[in-house]
Design a protein around this motif. Structure first.
Motif, PDB file in Angstrom:
ATOM      1  N   LEU A  90     -18.187 -46.533  49.431  1.00  0.00           N
ATOM      2  CA  LEU A  90     -17.600 -47.277  48.341  1.00  0.00           C
ATOM      3  C   LEU A  90     -18.753 -48.025  47.739  1.00  0.00           C
ATOM      4  CD1 LEU A  90     -15.754 -48.214  46.121  1.00  0.00           C
ATOM      5  CD2 LEU A  90     -15.088 -49.996  47.716  1.00  0.00           C
ATOM      6  N   MET A  91     -19.498 -48.859  48.707  1.00  0.00           N
ATOM      7  CA  MET A  91     -20.779 -49.743  48.328  1.00  0.00           C
ATOM      8  C   MET A  91     -21.670 -48.878  47.845  1.00  0.00           C
ATOM      9  SD  MET A  91     -19.796 -52.755  48.281  1.00  0.00           S
ATOM     10  CE  MET A  91     -18.686 -54.135  48.787  1.00  0.00           C
TER      11      MET A  91
ATOM     12  N   PHE B  31     -16.321 -57.236  46.872  1.00  0.00           N
ATOM     13  CA  PHE B  31     -15.912 -56.501  45.705  1.00  0.00           C
ATOM     14  C   PHE B  31     -16.885 -55.532  45.434  1.00  0.00           C
ATOM     15  CE2 PHE B  31     -17.688 -59.633  43.318  1.00  0.00           C
ATOM     16  CZ  PHE B  31     -18.313 -58.869  42.320  1.00  0.00           C
ATOM     17  N   ALA B  32     -16.697 -54.302  45.107  1.00  0.00           N
ATOM     18  CA  ALA B  32     -17.559 -53.284  44.620  1.00  0.00           C
ATOM     19  C   ALA B  32     -17.173 -53.221  43.061  1.00  0.00           C
ATOM     20  CB  ALA B  32     -17.258 -51.579  45.052  1.00  0.00           C
ATOM     21  N   ALA B  33     -18.452 -52.970  42.312  1.00  0.00           N
ATOM     22  CA  ALA B  33     -18.209 -52.888  40.585  1.00  0.00           C
ATOM     23  C   ALA B  33     -19.298 -52.137  40.232  1.00  0.00           C
ATOM     24  CB  ALA B  33     -18.412 -54.282  39.987  1.00  0.00           C
ATOM     25  N   VAL B  34     -19.073 -51.424  39.194  1.00  0.00           N
ATOM     26  CA  VAL B  34     -19.846 -50.499  38.479  1.00  0.00           C
ATOM     27  C   VAL B  34     -19.673 -50.862  36.855  1.00  0.00           C
ATOM     28  CG1 VAL B  34     -19.841 -48.212  37.705  1.00  0.00           C
ATOM     29  CG2 VAL B  34     -19.426 -48.729  39.835  1.00  0.00           C
TER      30      VAL B  34
ATOM     31  N   TYR C   8     -24.793 -55.411  41.300  1.00  0.00           N
ATOM     32  CA  TYR C   8     -23.765 -56.456  41.727  1.00  0.00           C
ATOM     33  C   TYR C   8     -23.815 -56.578  43.215  1.00  0.00           C
ATOM     34  CZ  TYR C   8     -21.453 -56.105  37.225  1.00  0.00           C
ATOM     35  OH  TYR C   8     -20.910 -55.925  35.739  1.00  0.00           O
ATOM     36  N   PRO C   9     -23.445 -57.866  43.810  1.00  0.00           N
ATOM     37  CA  PRO C   9     -23.443 -58.131  45.268  1.00  0.00           C
ATOM     38  C   PRO C   9     -22.625 -57.339  45.862  1.00  0.00           C
ATOM     39  CG  PRO C   9     -22.323 -60.005  43.739  1.00  0.00           C
ATOM     40  CD  PRO C   9     -22.628 -59.303  42.696  1.00  0.00           C
ATOM     41  N   THR C  10     -23.168 -57.127  47.063  1.00  0.00           N
ATOM     42  CA  THR C  10     -22.388 -56.271  47.912  1.00  0.00           C
ATOM     43  C   THR C  10     -22.059 -56.956  49.209  1.00  0.00           C
ATOM     44  OG1 THR C  10     -24.634 -55.286  49.212  1.00  0.00           O
ATOM     45  CG2 THR C  10     -23.551 -54.019  47.399  1.00  0.00           C
TER      46      THR C  10
END
Length: 698
Positions: free
Chosen positions: A290-291, A457-460, A302-304
């Motif tokens: 996911l990351m 969280f993971a963000a796109v 975005y921060p991982t």
């Protein structure tokens, strides 16, 4: 005899043949011997006072300058800015060295050593961040460690990092040597420019005087500019009077139209669909997959790692701190970006920052380093002083003397998930071994802040950019504008007006200018301007990021001064002439004022001195200040032409203090030094022969 007769009869042909053969020999020899000369000329980027700078040397210096910014951890300037800095340094150094040679000024090795490594460290040395300690102060011990590392490094020339460090040191050593030479030159000039004793005595008498005076004034703005006409003769006279202030390099000015390429409705729809696809993909992914997916797909980093609310994008805060684990956010439009996110971990309480120390373990082989790390770890866990272990065994020269203390770090700053895991999950006093891109490390947690709520969280983010079709449509519009322009600036501006397009002035542009103010990648535009004739229109749009520029060359100035025909200069000159006319009129009107009691409005200032320079409430008015200090008590002045108004003064009181010529001399020398620090190099440049060929190469 027959042979001799034959030679005589063909003597002219023979002489010509011999001459031609010799000529060919000479020309051939010249071409062979001068091929190096022509090659050198082709690669010469500049010359100052007989000192050449080759293209290759210039490139090497630019690379060193680039590495200096890298080593210092500063934002990397653009290539054009780097080249400008390198060129200016070359010009300044060449001129300064020429002057120093003529005057016999030198910086001895002992002076340089004292300024860098001795007791009298130069102030510039104390501003080099790589030699700062954990208190953000210059630390000579760190400098000595760095120099020792450079000196003792095995095969240092082939070690890229050590080579960069050595270049960094030599760069600053050269800057300090140059600054010492400048200071010697300035001190020499200060002594030469200091006023003679008689003048110092006069200035002392002025500076010892303090006056209170009343004044009335008529500002220039009280008269409308439209009341005055300015003739060409008046403009020419004023231009010649102020000509030195218009000294400038050769320049070009363009009138331009800029076409912005902005996303279309179709581009918005495409970005939304891409974000929706990412949302669906993220539903089925977890963990590292996911990351890695989010990092690869997102247009924004975005921060991982775990972050607090303050470190979360505002548009995502509500979702990540209220959603359930594994839920995915619907694509959200934030300006020109569609965003989606998946919550990886529910909020937990975790320190926002930790203070850690590290020990970098060395060894000839991995096995040797690993064994050493295990041994040191056991000693540290047994209660040994970790700071002492670092100072005795760490290969990290930068933080060694500080006991490996890295200061306070937030998550993600170390660049290692394992490092963060140990530092933020561990307790104060814990020591652990990890492997990183820096080698094998021992990490000790020294302190931690109070826990705060944090999430992972993971963000796109999908940025909405103009598509190829959108770009092509705007490009075609710009091209159509070019082809529909009639010749001349008037034709260009009229065409823009008919199409409701804004015409802007671009320039004056100088030959080696790299940027076009707010327009990126402007170097091709500058080159075009210097390669074309007055009135030429760009044959195609210049592509400057998401903007297309078309323009016409409207002004060319190759003289030493900006001409009066320049619109900017003409406007300034006209304003100056009108100001003079206003001053003449106001002086005539105020000539009848013999006592301020008859004036419409009177103001008072107190404690005005020569040393103060400016007048409270009036600012810099040298003519007013001079008159106030020389008037007798109760004497009313004639009207005085000031910078912003015409004044009439009356001195109310004056006081004397005990200023000596020695005090005045000290202040004068200080003032001279301030002027020299700003203008010395530029003045020398103005008097020097400088050949600048940068535009040939860039």
């Amino acid at each position: 005899m027959a042979t001799l007769e034959k030679i005589r009869s063909n003597s002219k042909l023979l002489i010509f043949t011999i001459f031609f053969a010799l000529l060919c020999f000479v020309i051939g020899d010249f071409l062979n011997s001068s091929s190096t000369f022509f090659g050198q000329q082709r690669e010469k980027i500049g010359e100052v006072e007989g000192t050449d700078l080759s293209y290759l040397k210039f490139q090497d210096d630019a690379e060193v300058m680039t590495n200096v910014f890298k080593v210092q951890g500063q934002n990397q300037p653009e290539d054009g800015d780097i080249r400008e800095m390198v060129w200016n340094d070359y010009v300044e150094s060449a001129i300064l060295n020429s002057e120093a040679k003529e005057l016999g000024l030198v910086v001895t090795p002992a002076e340089l050593a004292d300024a860098t490594l001795g007791e009298n460290v130069h102030p510039m040395m104390k501003q080099i961040p790589i030699f700062y300690n954990e208190k953000n102060q210059f630390d000579p011990s760190i400098l000595n460690n760095v120099l020792s590392s450079i000196e003792n490094s095995e095969d240092g020339e082939n070690d890229e990092s050590m080579k960069q460090l050595k270049d960094y040191w030599l760069f600053w050593e050269g800057r300090i040597q140059k600054q010492i030479l400048i200071e010697k030159y300035q001190n020499l000039l200060v002594k030469a420019l200091t006023s003679p004793k008689a003048e110092l005595d006069y200035l002392a008498s002025l500076s010892s005087k303090s006056v209170d005076f009343a004044y009335t004034k008529q500002p220039y703005w009280s008269l409308a500019d439209s009341l005055y006409t300015v003739t060409d003769g008046e403009k020419n006279a004023k231009y010649n009077e102020l000509k030195e202030s218009f000294k400038a390099k050769p320049s070009r000015t363009m009138q331009v139209v800029v076409f912005s390429v902005t996303p279309s409705e179709a581009d918005y729809a495409d970005a939304q669909e891409n974000a929706r696809i990412c949302k669906e993909d993220m539903k089925s992914l977890s963990g590292d997959d996911l990351m890695n997916y989010a990092v690869a797909e997102s247009d924004i980093a975005y921060p991982t790692y775990f972050v607090s609310k303050n470190d979360v994008d505002f548009s995502l805060q509500n979702f990540v701190f209220s959603a359930s684990v594994d839920s995915v956010m619907e694509p959200y439009l934030d300006g020109t970006i569609y965003k989606t996110a998946k919550l990886v971990s529910a909020p937990i309480m975790r320190s926002d920052s930790v203070r850690v120390a590290r020990l970098v373990v060395g060894g000839k082989t991995y096995e040797e380093a690993n064994a050493t790390a295990d041994s040191l770890l056991a000693v540290a866990k047994a209660g040994a002083d970790f700071s002492a272990l670092v100072k005795a065994h760490s290969f990290d020269q930068m933080f060694k003397d500080a006991g490996g203390d890295l200061g306070w770090l937030k998550e993600g700053q170390a660049g290692s998930y394992e490092f963060d895991s140990i530092a933020f999950n561990g307790k104060v006093g814990d020591v652990a071994k990890i492997e990183s891109n820096q080698g094998i490390l021992l990490v000790k947690v020294l302190d931690k802040t109070a826990p705060v709520k944090k999430v992972k969280f993971a963000a796109v983010a999908k940025e909405i950019l103009p598509s190829t079709d959108t770009y092509r449509d705007v490009y075609d519009k710009a091209n159509q504008f070019i082809t529909s322009c009639k010749p001349g600036v008037e034709g260009f501006t009229k065409n823009a007006e008919e199409k409701s397009l804004q015409v802007r002035q671009l320039g004056p542009l100088t030959e080696n200018q790299y940027n076009l103010y707010v327009l990126p990648n402007g170097r091709p535009v500058v080159r075009w301007a210097f390669e074309h004739e007055l009135g030429d229109i760009t044959d195609k749009p210049f592509e400057l990021g998401n903007q297309l520029l078309v323009g016409i060359l409207s002004e060319i100035n190759d003289s030493e001064y900006i001409p009066l025909s320049s619109a900017t200069v003409a406007n300034q000159i006209e304003s100056e002439v009108i100001r003079d006319k206003k001053a003449d009129q106001l002086i005539a009107e105020m000539a009848s004022i013999k006592d301020l009691a008859s004036a419409e409005k009177v103001d008072t200032v107190v404690g005005v001195t020569y040393a103060g320079g400016s007048i409270p409430g009036l600012g810099l008015e040298p003519a007013v200040l001079s008159k106030a200090l020389t008037l007798s008590a109760n004497q009313v002045s004639e009207p005085i032409k000031g910078e912003t108004a015409v004044y009439v003064l009356k001195v109310l009181d004056s006081k004397e203090s005990a200023n000596t010529s020695e005090q005045v001399q000290q202040k004068e020398q200080k003032d001279i030094m301030q002027v020299l620090s700003v203008s010395l190099i530029q003045s020398l440049m103005d008097m020097s022969e400088i050949e600048d060929n940068r535009s040939v190469f860039y």
